[in-house]
Design an enzyme around this catalytic site. Structure first.
Site, PDB file in Angstrom:
ATOM      1  N   HIS A 123       0.742  -1.186   0.019  1.00 18.99           N
ATOM      2  CA  HIS A 123       0.020   0.079   0.000  1.00 18.99           C
ATOM      3  C   HIS A 123       0.889   1.429  -0.189  1.00 18.99           C
ATOM      4  O   HIS A 123       0.459   2.380  -0.390  1.00 18.99           O
ATOM      5  CB  HIS A 123      -1.101   0.183   1.332  1.00 18.99           C
TER       6      HIS A 123
ATOM      7  N   GLU B  34     -27.333  20.869   3.101  1.00 18.44           N
ATOM      8  CA  GLU B  34     -26.897  19.653   3.481  1.00 18.44           C
ATOM      9  C   GLU B  34     -28.258  19.100   4.274  1.00 18.44           C
ATOM     10  O   GLU B  34     -28.196  18.013   4.630  1.00 18.44           O
ATOM     11  CB  GLU B  34     -25.752  19.896   4.371  1.00 18.44           C
TER      12      GLU B  34
ATOM     13  N   ASP C 277     -23.682  14.888   3.453  1.00 16.87           N
ATOM     14  CA  ASP C 277     -24.513  15.040   4.660  1.00 16.87           C
ATOM     15  C   ASP C 277     -26.021  15.142   4.112  1.00 16.87           C
ATOM     16  O   ASP C 277     -27.050  14.498   4.748  1.00 16.87           O
ATOM     17  CB  ASP C 277     -24.394  16.213   5.288  1.00 16.87           C
TER      18      ASP C 277
ATOM     19  N   CYS D  73     -20.064  19.871  -3.406  1.00 16.22           N
ATOM     20  CA  CYS D  73     -18.662  19.477  -2.933  1.00 16.22           C
ATOM     21  C   CYS D  73     -18.791  18.449  -2.233  1.00 16.22           C
ATOM     22  O   CYS D  73     -17.688  18.130  -1.507  1.00 16.22           O
ATOM     23  CB  CYS D  73     -18.380  20.992  -2.446  1.00 16.22           C
TER      24      CYS D  73
END
Ligand code: PEP
Ligand code: MG
Length: 849
Positions: free
Chosen positions: A465, A709, A733, A780
């Site tokens: 990773h 939101e 949200d 966003c």
């Protein structure tokens, strides 16, 4: 033959057990004793050096099993193990079996040439016959809890926990994933299995795993095209298997294209690691690119742990859980930061790490050691981590083997919290090439590409990773180098080629000139690629519309990456990152410095600064944040700031001061109504007035907008639009509040899907209200960075999309591939569908056409 060691406080008892066992095996066997201590006055006790000598006296490549009586015998045995050479340690097992029965059973099993694991297994089962025989006399049914060894949990390591009532059903799945069932797909598998009550097991060949244990599933070693059998028993068995089947067909939700497997032509040299006659070191190419610069050494090893006996197991266990929680919080932060820098897909490696911390296969063993055997948590945890890492190291598949580094990484994080040790710093003063024995994935995610020209390590592989993160960050890297990196003096100018896996610890002038010109060519190729992403995103056709594709950032540190990926601006500056990881709030001056630095980096491009969004899952200890029963529905975002002007006003002052001469916009989070928005604007106006009175310049025409939101904001979007200069939809949200499902709760993750038509309708309504009022509208949340959905968002009328920087090039490309009329048609189509799956199928079908 496997040797046995009997450790007892009493020399006579140890000798007696040995005699009994030898009688059973007719003297065949290698048994040594370590009984009592060499103190004639007080001979009862145990001595780690005696145990070590006993182990060495019967040691062979077949291994040694150590049985012990109680109390300090455990400690002495563990210390003795630490005194052995590492190569010997691997072949010695401490066994919790009862000393008499266990020794006899182990001796018999060893005498027939069984392996160490078989001998241990036999010893551990040595009491069951006695228990079953005596259970009637004890007045309990055979197999009941009373007849189990104290502290033993029958389900702890068992792949098949006690079965709930219900039918057993099974399916056979072929693994489609190129890399097999490695950590990320295994994590998705376990997440899915964890949603169901039924017991679920998964088997590959002879090996069976509990499908709710990340480590057991990943260490099955299921590779590409292997068949696995998944069995479920319980009330929702059928539904569980259906969900697993769907997941398997989707390659367990893993976007494998992110992982570059070295093809034979670019595979590391067979003899790597290597040092040739010119002193050039050859390792494994992990991330392409050429770098020349001074060496900076970095050291981070597993903290030293000493085994001790503790008094109160419950208190110790509580302490351990506290450290686990802290480690989980760290991983949340790290994942958020990594998602912003390298994209959500890559950051998902920290999801798998988080799942290790919930894994019953790991935790039950630790709990048993701490609570029942009174071993200190540090030691119990580090033993469990080492054992789990060993399991991974023993796997055949090289990709799965490298997951041991993730186990060690997360193990180290918990240990540091237990020991109260801080992480070693990775802040380098000058751009440098980092030399380290190893860099864990989380170390790599903390590297600043501006200060780290490249890195090389002795440990690690091409598909570790760390290598994946290095590639995503664009940092050249070579791993798996020969020992001795530590001998190169700090500050020596070295060169590295991450494409071929070579390092020049002492380059000659001729080599440096040649490497410099190769580096120049490499950089100009990189720049050409980036230049494509720097073009504006414009829909195709005659009614072409330019969409602003911007970046989400958490601080000045992120602007370089944002601009590199072609961001047209910053659509979301999450300012809470300035407040995290400190012991007090940043002062107004500190905030001003950060905002001004970002504004300077962005030049004339728009920069949307969101005011502090704390609460919910973002808890900041030094702020006056009372614990709440439902923090996501509590004093979050703007609600907290309106209650705390002492936090809100300095932030607004700092933003306004930074706005002078720049294109800054202010955005309030979690606004739910027009009066609330007006209240926030009133505080802003007060601050503006104070600045005007003090003759401090700022942008008086600064745009003020809000995040959409919560559903109420959508419902009254027309009213909000009367007061706002712009909207930005926070789809993360918005999804959780529309669907009534906590975005951090894995059990309802099937509901928190932003592709749900209910969420898409809200996006569409918000965009319509903004269009009606003549203000611009952006998004966003994570949805904005999904190129599959780009046409839908554009078609709904969004003007701006802001995302993790690495998603920008693909989203810009998706904008350029669609016309406004096609986009509107797609936007209309999705809101009439009924489920996220239907939306996904529709978008995929469009994509194929
Ligand atoms: C959102 O909710 O979509 C958002 C962008 O805000 P955050 O993820 O910071 O809560
Ligand atoms: Mg939000």
């Amino acid at each position: 033959m496997v040797g046995l060691v009997i450790v007892s406080h009493s020399a006579a008892l140890a000798q007696g057990v040995k005699e009994l066992a030898e009688q059973m095996t007719r003297g065949q066997g290698q048994i040594a004793v370590a009984g009592g201590i060499d103190d004639p006055e007080n001979p009862i006790g145990t001595d780690a050096f005696k145990v070590q000598a006993a182990i060495e006296s019967v040691f062979s490549e077949d291994g040694v099993l150590v049985l012990m009586d109680l109390g300090s015998a455990l400690l002495s045995a563990e210390m003795a193990l630490e005194f052995l050479e590492p190569a010997q340690q691997e072949k010695v097992k401490l066994c919790a079996a009862p000393i008499v029965e266990g020794a006899v059973a182990a001796a018999v099993q060893a005498s027939i040439g069984s392996t160490l694991e078989q001998v241990m297994h036999e010893a551990m089962g040595a009491l069951s016959a006695k228990m079953d025989q005596l259970s009637p006399a004890m007045g309990v049914p055979p197999g009941s809890d009373m007849t189990r060894l104290p502290g033993s949990n029958p389900d702890a390591d068992s792949p098949c926990p006690a079965e709930p009532p219900g039918d057993t059903v099974q399916i056979t799945i072929t693994i489609l994933n190129r890399m097999g069932l490695h950590a990320r797909p295994a994590a998705n598998f376990v997440k899915t299995a964890g949603r169901f009550q039924s017991n679920i097991t998964v088997a590959k060949g002879e090996k069976t795993a509990n499908a709710k244990s990340i480590n057991q599933v990943a260490t099955l070693g299921a590779g590409h095209n292997d068949s696995i059998v998944v069995k479920a028993t319980g009330p929702d068995a059928r539904a569980a298997l259906d969900a697993i089947q769907v997941l398997a067909e989707d390659k367990f939700g893993d976007k494998e294209d992110n992982i570059d497997i070295p093809q034979s032509s670019e595979a590391p040299p067979a003899s790597a690691p290597q040092k040739n006659a010119d002193g050039i070191l050859t390792g494994i190419p992990a991330s392409p690119g050429i770098a020349i610069g001074p060496v900076a050494h970095y050291t981070s090893r597993m903290p030293e742990v000493t085994a001790t006996l503790i008094e109160n197991g419950d208190v110790e266990w509580e302490k351990f859980q506290g450290s686990l929680d802290q480690a989980k919080q760290d991983l949340d932060l790290l994942k958020n930061q990594a998602a912003r820098q390298i994209g959500a897909d890559q950051a998902a490696i920290f999801d798998a790490q988080q799942m290790f911390l919930d894994d019953p296969a790991l935790l039950d063993g630790v709990k048993d050691q701490v609570i029942n055997r009174k071993i200190n948590a540090e030691s119990a945890w580090s033993n469990a981590i080492e054992a789990m890492a060993d399991e991974y190291r023993r796997l055949e598949d090289p990709y799965l083997r490298e997951r041991a580094a993730d186990v060690i990484d997360v193990g180290r994080r918990v240990l540091r919290h237990l020991l109260g040790e801080a992480l070693p710093g990775l802040d380098f003063l000058h751009p440098s090439i980092v030399f380290a024995f190893e860099l864990t994935p989380s170390d790599t995610a903390r590297l600043n590409p501006e200060k780290v020209l490249a890195f090389c390590t002795e440990q690690g592989g091409a598909t570790s990773h760390s290598a994946i993160v290095a590639k995503a960050l664009g940092i050249p890297a070579v791993v798996g180098l020969p020992q001795g990196l530590g001998d190169v003096p700090e500050g020596t100018v070295v060169a590295l080629d991450g494409t071929n896996g070579q390092v020049w610890p002492r380059p000659t002038q001729v080599q440096l000139t040649e490497l410099q010109s190769r580096r120049d060519r490499w950089i100009s190729r990189q720049n050409a690629l980036k230049a494509q992403a720097l073009q504006p995103a414009v829909t195709k056709g005659k009614d072409a519309k330019t969409i602003e594709v911007a970046a989400n950032i958490g601080g000045p540190f992120d602007t370089g990456v944002a601009l590199d990926y072609g961001a047209d601006g910053v659509g979301l500056f999450r300012t809470e990152f300035l407040f995290l990881g400190r012991s007090q709030a940043p002062t107004e001056e500190e905030q001003l410095a950060a905002y001004a630095e970002v504004a300077a980096a962005m030049g004339k491009q728009p920069l949307v600064i969101r005011t502090l969004d704390v609460g919910g899952d973002k808890f900041i200890p030094y702020l006056d944040m009372a614990p709440e029963e439902n923090p996501f529905l509590g004093l979050r975002g703007i609600r907290f700031c309106l209650e705390h002007p002492e936090v809100f006003k300095p932030q607004l002052r700092a933003i306004l001061k930074a706005s002078h001469g720049h294109n800054i916009k202010i955005m309030f989070p979690m606004i739910s109504s027009q009066p609330e928005f007006c209240k926030a604007k009133a505080v802003l106006n007060e601050v503006k007035q104070e600045l005007t009175d003090a003759e401090i310049p700022f942008d008086d025409t600064i745009e003020v907008g809000l995040m959409i939101e919560v559903p109420s904001a959508v419902a009254v979007a027309d009213q909000l639009a009367e007061e706002a200069d712009f909207f930005s939809i926070g789809s993360n949200d918005l999804t959780q509040y529309v669907m009534g499902a906590d975005r951090g709760n894995r059990k309802v993750s099937h509901l928190t899907n932003a592709l749900h038509p209910a969420v898409l309708r809200m996006v569409s309504q918000t965009a319509a209200a903004a269009r009606q009022a003549g203000i611009w509208v952006g998004m966003c949340g994570e949805l904005a960075g999904n190129p599959l959905v780009t046409p839908v968002l554009v078609g709904m009328g969004l003007d701006e999309l802001s995302m993790n920087a690495p998603a920008i090039p693909d989203v810009k490309k998706a904008v350029g591939n669609v016309s406004m009329s096609e986009a509107r048609e797609m936007a209309q189509a999705v809101i009439n569908l009924t489920s996220p799956q239907q939306v996904l199928d529709y978008l995929n079908s469009k994509y194929k056409n």
